[in-house]
Design a protein around this motif. Structure first.
Motif, PDB file in Angstrom:
ATOM      1  N   ASP A  95     -17.028  -4.494 -15.188  1.00  0.00           N
ATOM      2  CA  ASP A  95     -16.082  -5.146 -16.067  1.00  0.00           C
ATOM      3  C   ASP A  95     -15.388  -6.252 -15.302  1.00  0.00           C
ATOM      4  O   ASP A  95     -15.162  -6.161 -14.107  1.00  0.00           O
ATOM      5  CB  ASP A  95     -15.059  -4.100 -16.543  1.00  0.00           C
ATOM      6  N   ASP A  96     -14.990  -7.321 -16.018  1.00  0.00           N
ATOM      7  CA  ASP A  96     -14.320  -8.409 -15.345  1.00  0.00           C
ATOM      8  C   ASP A  96     -12.825  -8.434 -15.620  1.00  0.00           C
ATOM      9  O   ASP A  96     -12.162  -9.400 -15.323  1.00  0.00           O
ATOM     10  CB  ASP A  96     -14.921  -9.756 -15.752  1.00  0.00           C
ATOM     11  N   ALA A  97     -12.278  -7.382 -16.191  1.00  0.00           N
ATOM     12  CA  ALA A  97     -10.852  -7.330 -16.444  1.00  0.00           C
ATOM     13  C   ALA A  97     -10.095  -7.146 -15.133  1.00  0.00           C
ATOM     14  O   ALA A  97     -10.502  -6.381 -14.272  1.00  0.00           O
ATOM     15  CB  ALA A  97     -10.517  -6.175 -17.399  1.00  0.00           C
ATOM     16  N   PRO A  98      -8.972  -7.869 -14.921  1.00  0.00           N
ATOM     17  CA  PRO A  98      -8.206  -7.704 -13.692  1.00  0.00           C
ATOM     18  C   PRO A  98      -7.597  -6.323 -13.614  1.00  0.00           C
ATOM     19  O   PRO A  98      -7.370  -5.668 -14.637  1.00  0.00           O
ATOM     20  CB  PRO A  98      -7.112  -8.788 -13.808  1.00  0.00           C
ATOM     21  N   PRO A  99      -7.316  -5.806 -12.390  1.00  0.00           N
ATOM     22  CA  PRO A  99      -6.828  -4.441 -12.238  1.00  0.00           C
ATOM     23  C   PRO A  99      -5.350  -4.287 -12.522  1.00  0.00           C
ATOM     24  O   PRO A  99      -4.849  -3.186 -12.501  1.00  0.00           O
ATOM     25  CB  PRO A  99      -7.125  -4.153 -10.765  1.00  0.00           C
ATOM     26  N   GLY A 100      -4.660  -5.363 -12.804  1.00  0.00           N
ATOM     27  CA  GLY A 100      -3.224  -5.302 -12.998  1.00  0.00           C
ATOM     28  C   GLY A 100      -2.500  -6.117 -11.941  1.00  0.00           C
ATOM     29  O   GLY A 100      -3.108  -6.781 -11.113  1.00  0.00           O
ATOM     30  N   GLU A 101      -1.184  -6.053 -11.977  1.00  0.00           N
ATOM     31  CA  GLU A 101      -0.365  -6.829 -11.053  1.00  0.00           C
ATOM     32  C   GLU A 101      -0.052  -6.012  -9.803  1.00  0.00           C
ATOM     33  O   GLU A 101       0.305  -4.840  -9.888  1.00  0.00           O
ATOM     34  CB  GLU A 101       0.937  -7.246 -11.742  1.00  0.00           C
ATOM     35  N   VAL A 102      -0.186  -6.643  -8.642  1.00  0.00           N
ATOM     36  CA  VAL A 102       0.159  -5.991  -7.384  1.00  0.00           C
ATOM     37  C   VAL A 102       1.534  -6.481  -6.940  1.00  0.00           C
ATOM     38  O   VAL A 102       1.763  -7.680  -6.807  1.00  0.00           O
ATOM     39  CB  VAL A 102      -0.888  -6.290  -6.292  1.00  0.00           C
ATOM     40  N   VAL A 103       2.460  -5.545  -6.749  1.00  0.00           N
ATOM     41  CA  VAL A 103       3.805  -5.873  -6.287  1.00  0.00           C
ATOM     42  C   VAL A 103       3.961  -5.357  -4.866  1.00  0.00           C
ATOM     43  O   VAL A 103       3.745  -4.175  -4.597  1.00  0.00           O
ATOM     44  CB  VAL A 103       4.876  -5.237  -7.203  1.00  0.00           C
ATOM     45  N   ALA A 104       4.300  -6.247  -3.959  1.00  0.00           N
ATOM     46  CA  ALA A 104       4.466  -5.875  -2.549  1.00  0.00           C
ATOM     47  C   ALA A 104       5.916  -6.087  -2.132  1.00  0.00           C
ATOM     48  O   ALA A 104       6.555  -7.058  -2.558  1.00  0.00           O
ATOM     49  CB  ALA A 104       3.529  -6.686  -1.667  1.00  0.00           C
ATOM     50  N   LEU A 105       6.437  -5.185  -1.323  1.00  0.00           N
ATOM     51  CA  LEU A 105       7.775  -5.364  -0.774  1.00  0.00           C
ATOM     52  C   LEU A 105       7.872  -4.627   0.553  1.00  0.00           C
ATOM     53  O   LEU A 105       7.071  -3.724   0.838  1.00  0.00           O
ATOM     54  CB  LEU A 105       8.850  -4.874  -1.731  1.00  0.00           C
ATOM     55  N   THR A 106       8.832  -5.013   1.340  1.00  0.00           N
ATOM     56  CA  THR A 106       9.052  -4.401   2.651  1.00  0.00           C
ATOM     57  C   THR A 106      10.424  -3.742   2.679  1.00  0.00           C
ATOM     58  O   THR A 106      11.430  -4.380   2.348  1.00  0.00           O
ATOM     59  CB  THR A 106       8.958  -5.448   3.767  1.00  0.00           C
ATOM     60  N   LEU A 107      10.452  -2.475   3.044  1.00  0.00           N
ATOM     61  CA  LEU A 107      11.715  -1.779   3.247  1.00  0.00           C
ATOM     62  C   LEU A 107      12.066  -1.803   4.730  1.00  0.00           C
ATOM     63  O   LEU A 107      11.208  -1.540   5.575  1.00  0.00           O
ATOM     64  CB  LEU A 107      11.613  -0.328   2.759  1.00  0.00           C
ATOM     65  N   THR A 108      13.308  -2.153   5.018  1.00  0.00           N
ATOM     66  CA  THR A 108      13.771  -2.200   6.397  1.00  0.00           C
ATOM     67  C   THR A 108      14.397  -0.868   6.785  1.00  0.00           C
ATOM     68  O   THR A 108      14.529   0.050   5.960  1.00  0.00           O
ATOM     69  CB  THR A 108      14.806  -3.319   6.574  1.00  0.00           C
ATOM     70  N   ALA A 109      14.799  -0.757   8.022  1.00  0.00           N
ATOM     71  CA  ALA A 109      15.454   0.466   8.495  1.00  0.00           C
ATOM     72  C   ALA A 109      16.745   0.727   7.719  1.00  0.00           C
ATOM     73  O   ALA A 109      17.131   1.889   7.508  1.00  0.00           O
ATOM     74  CB  ALA A 109      15.745   0.338   9.992  1.00  0.00           C
ATOM     75  N   GLU A 110      17.386  -0.355   7.252  1.00  0.00           N
ATOM     76  CA  GLU A 110      18.615  -0.192   6.480  1.00  0.00           C
ATOM     77  C   GLU A 110      18.336   0.427   5.109  1.00  0.00           C
ATOM     78  O   GLU A 110      19.212   1.065   4.515  1.00  0.00           O
ATOM     79  CB  GLU A 110      19.320  -1.537   6.315  1.00  0.00           C
ATOM     80  N   ASP A 111      17.122   0.215   4.586  1.00  0.00           N
ATOM     81  CA  ASP A 111      16.765   0.767   3.271  1.00  0.00           C
ATOM     82  C   ASP A 111      16.345   2.234   3.353  1.00  0.00           C
ATOM     83  O   ASP A 111      16.291   2.920   2.329  1.00  0.00           O
ATOM     84  CB  ASP A 111      15.593  -0.024   2.665  1.00  0.00           C
TER      85      ASP A 111
END
Length: 330
Positions: A7-23
């Motif tokens: 299938d050529d449908a995209p897999p969805g949206e990828v959201v990336a983030l970084t958590l620091t030691a403070e988080d």
């Protein structure tokens, strides 16, 4: 049941983030929700339950776990497609009985509804043609679908009308016991002129909407190809015609494999990787080719209910046929 992944449908949206030691230190689901205001805490919990949240490549499913510093990735699936409606779209039917239907799909028609293509699909046309007889195993949005070809790829598709046919066809595809031959017009010509390409194919790390040959991971993809015509100088072809026989059916498999061989399909907007020679570009413009020059020309299989051996052939549509004639004159 696993439907072959072509299938050529995209897999969805990828959201990336970084958590620091403070988080770090609080509950992971709450922390992620605080950092991602567009996603509720309940939504993040659901994504984790589906295995769609990871840190450093490790899937995280425990919502009550403590947040740790690091790089996180969330895969947001596309919204569920609404139940498709029947549409009176003309179909080229090659074969039909009470169990299945074989159609010749034109370029530009998606096989089933997806985000961005809610209607005008093969499924919409089949619902009007077949009514309630389509098998429901494929899901509400994909009734009867056991395999798929790209929206801009033309050619033969078989669709199940009963659950017995759906299960039988799915088993044939899973066992690679289906004869599938595609005709492709490509830039240059692959070397050697005949061979088998075996790689791992998976989502590209740089563009999640594209597929790529991977050194590790992905799924095995096997394409048998043969050059059947060369256009332009024999020693340095400008273009070529290929027959590609699929042993597996991965997303964009032939397009990815031909690009990896340095001979992408002419007109391919995703894997083209550079323009063809001026004479070939001129021929493409005259032929009106606005898509990848790829056509599912042959489909053969044993009828899953009657046991009859079936084989269907389809000539390329006018854009590819005209382009082939123009290339032959080079």
């Amino acid at each position: 049941m696993i439907i072959p992944d072509d299938d050529d449908a995209p897999p969805g949206e990828v959201v990336a983030l970084t958590l620091t030691a403070e988080d770090a230190g609080g509950r992971l689901d709450k922390t992620l929700a605080e950092r991602l205001p567009d996603l509720s805490r309940a939504r993040i919990q659901a994504l984790m339950a589906q295995g769609l949240v990871s840190r450093g490549g490790v899937v995280l499913t425990d919502t009550s776990a403590k947040a740790q510093a690091g790089d996180y990735e969330l895969l947001i699936p596309p919204p569920e497609a609404a139940e498709p409606q029947a549409e009176a779209i003309p179909l080229t039917v090659l074969y039909e009985d009470t169990h299945l239907i074989v159609v010749d799909k034109p370029p530009g028609m998606a096989v089933h509804p997806a985000p961005g293509t809610p209607n005008g699909t093969l499924v919409n046309a089949l619902l009007a043609h077949c009514g309630a007889s389509l098998s429901g195993i494929g899901g509400v949005a994909r009734p009867g679908i056991v395999h798929r070809i790209d929206k801009e790829t033309s050619g033969i598709v078989v669709v199940a009308k009963t659950d017995a046919a759906h299960q039988g066809l799915s088993a044939l595809f899973a066992a690679h016991d289906i004869d599938r031959v595609y005709v492709a017009l490509v830039r240059g010509a692959p070397s050697p002129a005949r061979g088998t390409i075996t790689t791992q194919i998976g989502r590209s790390s740089s563009d999640r909407k594209k597929m790529a040959v991977l050194k590790s991971g992905g799924r095995e993809a096997v394409t048998h190809y043969a050059v059947t015509a060369i256009y332009g100088p024999q020693k340095k072809p400008l273009a070529a015609k290929l027959e590609c026989r699929l042993e597996t059916g991965r997303t964009h498999q032939i397009r990815v494999h031909m690009a990896a061989k340095g001979s992408p399909c002419l007109g391919d907007p995703v894997y083209g990787s550079g323009p063809p020679a001026p004479a070939v570009r001129e021929a493409m413009a005259k032929a009106g080719l606005t898509r990848q020059a790829l056509h599912a020309a042959v489909l053969g299989f044993v009828h899953p209910v009657t046991g009859e051996t079936l084989r269907f052939e389809s000539a390329p549509p006018p854009d590819m046929a005209t382009l082939e004639a123009l290339l032959s004159a080079l």
